[in-house]
Write a protein that holds these residues in place. Structure first.
Motif, short mmCIF file in Angstrom:
data_model
loop_
_atom_site.label_atom_id
_atom_site.label_comp_id
_atom_site.label_asym_id
_atom_site.label_seq_id
_atom_site.Cartn_x
_atom_site.Cartn_y
_atom_site.Cartn_z
N CYS A 103 -41.03 -35.98 -27.69
CA CYS A 103 -40.00 -36.69 -26.90
C CYS A 103 -38.66 -36.00 -27.18
N PRO A 104 -38.35 -34.95 -26.44
CA PRO A 104 -37.18 -34.11 -26.74
C PRO A 104 -35.84 -34.84 -26.61
N ILE A 105 -34.83 -34.20 -27.16
CA ILE A 105 -33.47 -34.75 -27.16
C ILE A 105 -33.04 -35.12 -25.75
N GLY A 106 -32.44 -36.28 -25.63
CA GLY A 106 -31.87 -36.74 -24.36
C GLY A 106 -32.69 -37.80 -23.66
N GLN A 107 -34.00 -37.83 -23.93
CA GLN A 107 -34.86 -38.77 -23.20
C GLN A 107 -34.68 -40.21 -23.66
N THR A 108 -34.38 -40.43 -24.93
CA THR A 108 -34.22 -41.79 -25.44
C THR A 108 -32.79 -42.30 -25.27
N VAL A 109 -31.83 -41.46 -25.54
CA VAL A 109 -30.42 -41.87 -25.41
C VAL A 109 -30.08 -42.23 -23.97
N ALA A 110 -30.91 -41.84 -23.03
CA ALA A 110 -30.70 -42.18 -21.62
C ALA A 110 -30.63 -43.68 -21.40
N ILE A 136 -35.18 -35.59 -18.26
CA ILE A 136 -34.23 -34.89 -19.13
C ILE A 136 -34.96 -34.01 -20.13
N ASN A 137 -34.60 -32.74 -20.17
CA ASN A 137 -35.13 -31.84 -21.19
C ASN A 137 -36.64 -31.95 -21.35
N PRO A 138 -37.41 -31.79 -20.29
CA PRO A 138 -38.86 -32.01 -20.36
C PRO A 138 -39.56 -31.06 -21.33
N GLY A 139 -40.52 -31.61 -22.08
CA GLY A 139 -41.29 -30.82 -23.03
C GLY A 139 -42.72 -30.65 -22.56
N LYS A 140 -43.61 -30.28 -23.50
CA LYS A 140 -45.00 -30.01 -23.16
C LYS A 140 -45.71 -31.25 -22.61
#
Length: 410
Positions: free
Chosen positions: A355-362, A215-219
């Motif tokens: 850890c961008p938005i969406g990765q933890t709330v998953a 979800i919403n992958p970052g660097k």
């Protein structure tokens, strides 16, 4: 040869830093009042002294800093805080920040990341929790100081430690995971639920952690997927040099992780060092001390066991084992649906670039056995990665939510 190359360069520069440290320390003694006076006209002497300070501070430290939490204020009284070693293994110590309070407080296990820094990175988190909680902490050891005869330390061993620490704390505890260990904490809670372990926590708070990196992958996610796991092992893993207790242990060096993090915000770090030099030159001691305190912590690095690093890259960032239901513990499948008694709070930062938005709330979608009223999510406006667990936003906006959530489930 990666580690040996770093060590050789550090050995070459150590005499230069030592000389700068000696000169920086001698000048105030030789010329009292000329260096440490308050803000005023910038002199060549003070700028030279400031340059000595910058050079002296140029290296990395591999020693764990102190927590420096001598006391805590509760109801207007300053109570002494004592660090107690509750349990210890070759790879970690379970610390308790003990204080003399009359009434029992919620017991909280704060799980620090094993990501190239020491657990003291969570000093501010501990300080904020202490007045209203009985705080325990996973104090991970520097892998370069763990002799090879103590064996491997991978994801399974990390989860084993969390389960053992929760059992040590006892029934009715709560757990808070910061960043990287959110995956391991969720795995530990699932394993404890499957085995009907009496010490499974009443609540778990997952803060800015990579539960589902699709979800919403970052660097960080892009780097982890840019190469094969063999590439990471060939280029980023090395043996600890002979001079240390963990000689020959395969590790992911902390200095490599630090360089990776710093490269993500290189301009910011260069600007901070420029600000430090100017503050020292101008006599702005308050600003200088704040910058120095941050980098004293940030530049203290710890090596990671190679198994743990490589398994994290593969399992969490490449295979997405947890969200796909394929994660195991010692070869046995983990069933997240078994979690029914541990309430869930997830927290994310609006501007988190690690850890961008969406990765933890998953995590909410994975814990299908939990009833809706036992789940809560908070997105903190304006917060970056560190702002979720440290600083004014943590203290004034995030912490009250965590505190109330723990109380509601205690």
């Amino acid at each position: 040869m990666l580690y040996y190359g770093y060590q050789a360069s550090a050995d070459v520069l150590d005499p230069v830093r030592a000389m700068a440290r000696m000169m920086g320390g001698a000048l105030p003694e030789l010329l009292p009042g000329r260096i440490e006076a308050g803000p005023g006209r910038v002199s060549w002497l003070r700028t030279f002294w400031a340059a000595c300070q910058i050079v002296a501070r140029g290296g990395l430290s591999h020693r764990r800093p102190n927590f420096d939490i001598p006391s805590v204020t509760i109801d207007g009284r300053d109570l002494p805080v004592t660090e107690e070693k509750v349990a210890e293994t070759p790879f970690a110590t379970l610390l308790r920040f003990s204080k003399p309070v009359a009434a029992a407080q919620p017991r909280v296990l704060l799980v620090a990341p094993m990501s190239g820094h020491f657990a003291t990175l969570l000093r501010a988190t501990v300080k904020t929790l202490l007045p209203e909680h009985d705080v325990y902490l996973t104090d991970w050891h520097n892998a370069r100081d763990v002799p090879v005869d103590h064996g491997r330390f991978g994801l399974d061993e990390y989860v084993d430690h969390l389960i053992a620490f929760l059992e040590e704390i006892g029934e009715g505890a709560h757990v808070i995971a910061v960043c990287q260990p959110c995956v391991q904490v969720l795995a530990a809670v699932a394993a404890m639920a499957q085995s009907k372990n009496a010490s499974q926590p009443r609540s778990m708070t997952l803060m800015a952690g990579p539960i589902d990196t699709r979800i919403n992958p970052g660097k960080v996610n892009e780097l982890a997927q840019s190469q094969t796991i063999d590439w990471f092992e060939r280029h980023l893993i090395d043996s600890v040099p002979l001079r240390y207790r963990g000689a020959h242990r395969k590790v992911y060096p902390g200095f490599v992780q630090l360089m990776a993090f710093m490269s993500m915000n290189l301009e910011r770090h260069i600007s901070a060092q420029t600000d430090l030099y100017q503050s020292l030159s101008k006599g702005d001691w308050k600003k200088a001390e704040a910058i120095k305190a941050f980098y004293d912590e940030y530049l203290s690095v710890a090596d990671l066991p190679a198994e743990f690093y490589l398994e994290t890259v593969r399992t969490v960032f490449q295979e997405h084992a947890l969200p796909l239901g394929k994660m195991t513990l010692h070869g046995k499948p983990l069933d997240l649906r078994a979690v029914r008694k541990t309430a869930l709070l997830t927290i994310e930062g609006e501007k988190d670039d690690i850890c961008p938005i969406g990765q933890t709330v998953a995590a909410h979608d994975l814990l299908t056995g939990l009833r809706p009223y036992m789940k809560r999510h908070h997105l903190q406006p304006g917060a970056g990665h560190y702002g979720v667990f440290s600083g004014k936003r943590w203290e004034g906006q995030v912490y009250p939510l965590v505190r109330d959530f723990i109380r509601a489930n205690d």
